[in-house]
Design an enzyme around this catalytic site. Sequence first.
Site, PDB file in Angstrom:
ATOM      1  N   HIS A 252       7.052 -32.603  37.926  1.00 21.39           N
ATOM      2  CA  HIS A 252       6.553 -33.558  36.933  1.00 21.39           C
ATOM      3  C   HIS A 252       7.585 -33.702  35.828  1.00 21.39           C
ATOM      4  CE1 HIS A 252       5.123 -29.521  35.801  1.00 21.39           C
ATOM      5  NE2 HIS A 252       5.383 -29.902  34.568  1.00 21.39           N
TER       6      HIS A 252
ATOM      7  N   HIS B  31      10.850 -29.235  32.696  1.00 23.67           N
ATOM      8  CA  HIS B  31      10.881 -27.832  32.260  1.00 23.67           C
ATOM      9  C   HIS B  31      11.413 -26.950  33.372  1.00 23.67           C
ATOM     10  CE1 HIS B  31       7.578 -28.012  28.940  1.00 23.67           C
ATOM     11  NE2 HIS B  31       8.789 -28.160  28.437  1.00 23.67           N
TER      12      HIS B  31
ATOM     13  N   GLU C 196      -9.342 -37.800  35.607  1.00 21.81           N
ATOM     14  CA  GLU C 196      -8.459 -38.531  34.684  1.00 21.81           C
ATOM     15  C   GLU C 196      -8.003 -39.901  35.208  1.00 21.81           C
ATOM     16  OE1 GLU C 196      -5.616 -36.170  32.358  1.00 21.81           O
ATOM     17  OE2 GLU C 196      -6.216 -34.406  33.500  1.00 21.81           O
TER      18      GLU C 196
HETATM   19  N1  GTA Z   1      -3.133 -34.755  31.715  1.00 26.08           N
HETATM   20  O1  GTA Z   1      -5.286 -31.088  33.384  1.00 26.08           O
HETATM   21  C1  GTA Z   1      -4.292 -31.553  32.817  1.00 26.08           C
HETATM   22  C2  GTA Z   1      -3.171 -30.772  32.413  1.00 26.08           C
HETATM   23  N2  GTA Z   1      -2.880 -29.445  32.485  1.00 26.08           N
HETATM   24  C3  GTA Z   1      -3.705 -28.398  33.043  1.00 26.08           C
HETATM   25  C4  GTA Z   1      -1.651 -29.247  31.963  1.00 26.08           C
HETATM   26  N3  GTA Z   1      -1.163 -30.424  31.549  1.00 26.08           N
HETATM   27  C5  GTA Z   1      -2.075 -31.390  31.805  1.00 26.08           C
HETATM   28  N4  GTA Z   1      -2.039 -32.716  31.567  1.00 26.08           N
HETATM   29  C6  GTA Z   1      -3.114 -33.463  31.938  1.00 26.08           C
HETATM   30  N5  GTA Z   1      -4.197 -32.885  32.558  1.00 26.08           N
HETATM   31  O2  GTA Z   1       2.722 -30.547  29.221  1.00 26.08           O
HETATM   32  C7  GTA Z   1       0.150 -30.665  30.985  1.00 26.08           C
HETATM   33  C8  GTA Z   1       0.581 -29.619  29.988  1.00 26.08           C
HETATM   34  C9  GTA Z   1       2.102 -29.650  30.104  1.00 26.08           C
HETATM   35  C10 GTA Z   1       2.319 -30.111  31.527  1.00 26.08           C
HETATM   36  C11 GTA Z   1       2.802 -28.990  32.408  1.00 26.08           C
HETATM   37  O3  GTA Z   1       1.088 -30.550  32.031  1.00 26.08           O
HETATM   38  O4  GTA Z   1       0.122 -29.921  28.682  1.00 26.08           O
HETATM   39  P1  GTA Z   1       4.842 -27.362  32.575  1.00 26.08           P
HETATM   40  O5  GTA Z   1       4.467 -27.093  33.981  1.00 26.08           O
HETATM   41  O6  GTA Z   1       6.260 -27.609  32.295  1.00 26.08           O
HETATM   42  O7  GTA Z   1       4.177 -26.177  31.787  1.00 26.08           O
HETATM   43  O8  GTA Z   1       4.085 -28.649  32.014  1.00 26.08           O
HETATM   44  P2  GTA Z   1       4.563 -25.509  30.417  1.00 26.08           P
HETATM   45  O9  GTA Z   1       6.010 -25.517  30.229  1.00 26.08           O
HETATM   46  O10 GTA Z   1       3.932 -24.159  30.343  1.00 26.08           O
HETATM   47  O11 GTA Z   1       3.925 -26.439  29.387  1.00 26.08           O
HETATM   48  P3  GTA Z   1       2.707 -26.213  28.471  1.00 26.08           P
HETATM   49  O12 GTA Z   1       1.433 -25.948  29.209  1.00 26.08           O
HETATM   50  O13 GTA Z   1       2.717 -27.396  27.607  1.00 26.08           O
HETATM   51  O14 GTA Z   1       3.026 -24.891  27.613  1.00 26.08           O
HETATM   52  C12 GTA Z   1       4.181 -24.811  26.805  1.00 26.08           C
HETATM   53  C13 GTA Z   1       3.763 -24.321  25.435  1.00 26.08           C
HETATM   54  O15 GTA Z   1       3.062 -25.374  24.772  1.00 26.08           O
HETATM   55  C14 GTA Z   1       2.769 -23.171  25.448  1.00 26.08           C
HETATM   56  O16 GTA Z   1       3.343 -21.908  25.560  1.00 26.08           O
HETATM   57  C15 GTA Z   1       2.127 -23.362  24.127  1.00 26.08           C
HETATM   58  O17 GTA Z   1       3.004 -22.853  23.141  1.00 26.08           O
HETATM   59  C16 GTA Z   1       2.083 -24.823  23.918  1.00 26.08           C
HETATM   60  N6  GTA Z   1       0.787 -25.408  24.233  1.00 26.08           N
HETATM   61  C17 GTA Z   1       0.207 -25.475  25.445  1.00 26.08           C
HETATM   62  N7  GTA Z   1      -0.974 -26.115  25.376  1.00 26.08           N
HETATM   63  C18 GTA Z   1      -1.147 -26.458  24.074  1.00 26.08           C
HETATM   64  C19 GTA Z   1      -2.171 -27.133  23.384  1.00 26.08           C
HETATM   65  N8  GTA Z   1      -3.265 -27.611  24.030  1.00 26.08           N
HETATM   66  N9  GTA Z   1      -2.022 -27.295  22.075  1.00 26.08           N
HETATM   67  C20 GTA Z   1      -0.927 -26.870  21.428  1.00 26.08           C
HETATM   68  N10 GTA Z   1       0.088 -26.216  22.029  1.00 26.08           N
HETATM   69  C21 GTA Z   1      -0.025 -26.010  23.329  1.00 26.08           C
END
Ligand code: GTA
Length: 332
Positions: A272, A263, A180
């Site tokens: 982050h 979060h 990325e």
């Molecule tokens: N740029 O490889 C990545 C990457 N990954 C693996 C995760 N993130 C990334 N970003 C880049 N490259 O916002 C992002 C995630 C998230 C953040 C981590 O990093 O998109 P967090 O540690 O606080 O984790 O944040 P959290 O709270 O679980 O956030 P996440 O993953 O957003 O999940 C929360 C809810 O969002 C999920 O339960 C689900 O309801 C929803 N969700 C997750 N992914 C998606 C999606 N792709 N589309 C729609 N809804 C989604």
Amino acid sequence: MADSGKRKIEVAVGDNETEGHEETLKCRKVISNEPGESNGSASEFLLSGFETKAVLRDSAREKNIFIHGKMADKETVVILEKTPIREESLSELFKNSRLKLEIKNDIYSTYQLQPPPHLNEIKATVVCPATEKHVKKYLRQETFLLEETGEDYRSITLPFIQSQSFSVQWVYNILEKKAEADRIIYEDPDPKVGFVLLPDFKWDQKQLDDLYLIAIIHRRDIKSLRDLTSEHIPLLCNIRKGGEDAIQKRYDVPANKLRVYLHYQPSYYHLHVHFTSLSYDAPGCGVEKAHLLSDVIQNLQADPQYYHSRSLCFPLRAEDSLHGKFKAAGRL
Ligand code: GTA
């Protein structure tokens, strides 16, 4: 169980235009593979061999579906999400779409509109290989609100996250420019207060309404809100100022139109900060999980040990192993 974090792929299906870094709001194909993998046509039919095992959850309102399945014999999670209709594509949409009449009644009528493929995209997020923890993360399940004391954190949560949290390899790949790198919007390389700001996985960058970026710190010794003390105020202020300025410059979105938060609990234990558009109801932006960065800074200014000593609430899912740990400790 820690996941391998080996392969994370995000494909804007049906998008055939790739543009430069400066054109992030125009149509672009976003593919980020395992470090060293090429982002070529091999990805185009990636999902043709996907075998569905179960729908983990879906939402007619959010127009998304989370599916567990297998791909090349590997456990896989696929998230499909209809993308927003963009104002600038309306004239082409009206001009080039076929209409099929469904109902006509007096002055009212409904149609099925069939737009050209490039205006009919579905965003697909693929996690492969996915662990059981990924499957559980996306599974619809009963959720409870837990009030975690500082002592609970040290005796129950910390040992748990040390033994089985998600891999943060994808974070290190970003920091080391192995993945990325071309998506980075802003970087402050300072080892103490520096960070990288880039679009979150969930944002396709095609419209500002659902703007979503994340700031990832260079330091590797801060897991979450719980590790923060007044020592980290310069880091947090730097992220707020640097992130807001960079977003203003790149997207022309002012700081007072942003929701900037952390979060607790996060999924990934490398500090982050989320930057989302204030008008976007982002997943995970509710009060039970999101802590505004400005509140965090003020709490630390008032009490240097605030996040060590205070109780913090967070939602916990019934199938989450941490839920089992709190139950076993008689805290639920
Ligand atoms: N740029 O490889 C990545 C990457 N990954 C693996 C995760 N993130 C990334 N970003 C880049 N490259 O916002 C992002 C995630 C998230 C953040 C981590 O990093 O998109 P967090 O540690 O606080 O984790 O944040 P959290 O709270 O679980 O956030 P996440 O993953 O957003 O999940 C929360 C809810 O969002 C999920 O339960 C689900 O309801 C929803 N969700 C997750 N992914 C998606 C999606 N792709 N589309 C729609 N809804 C989604």
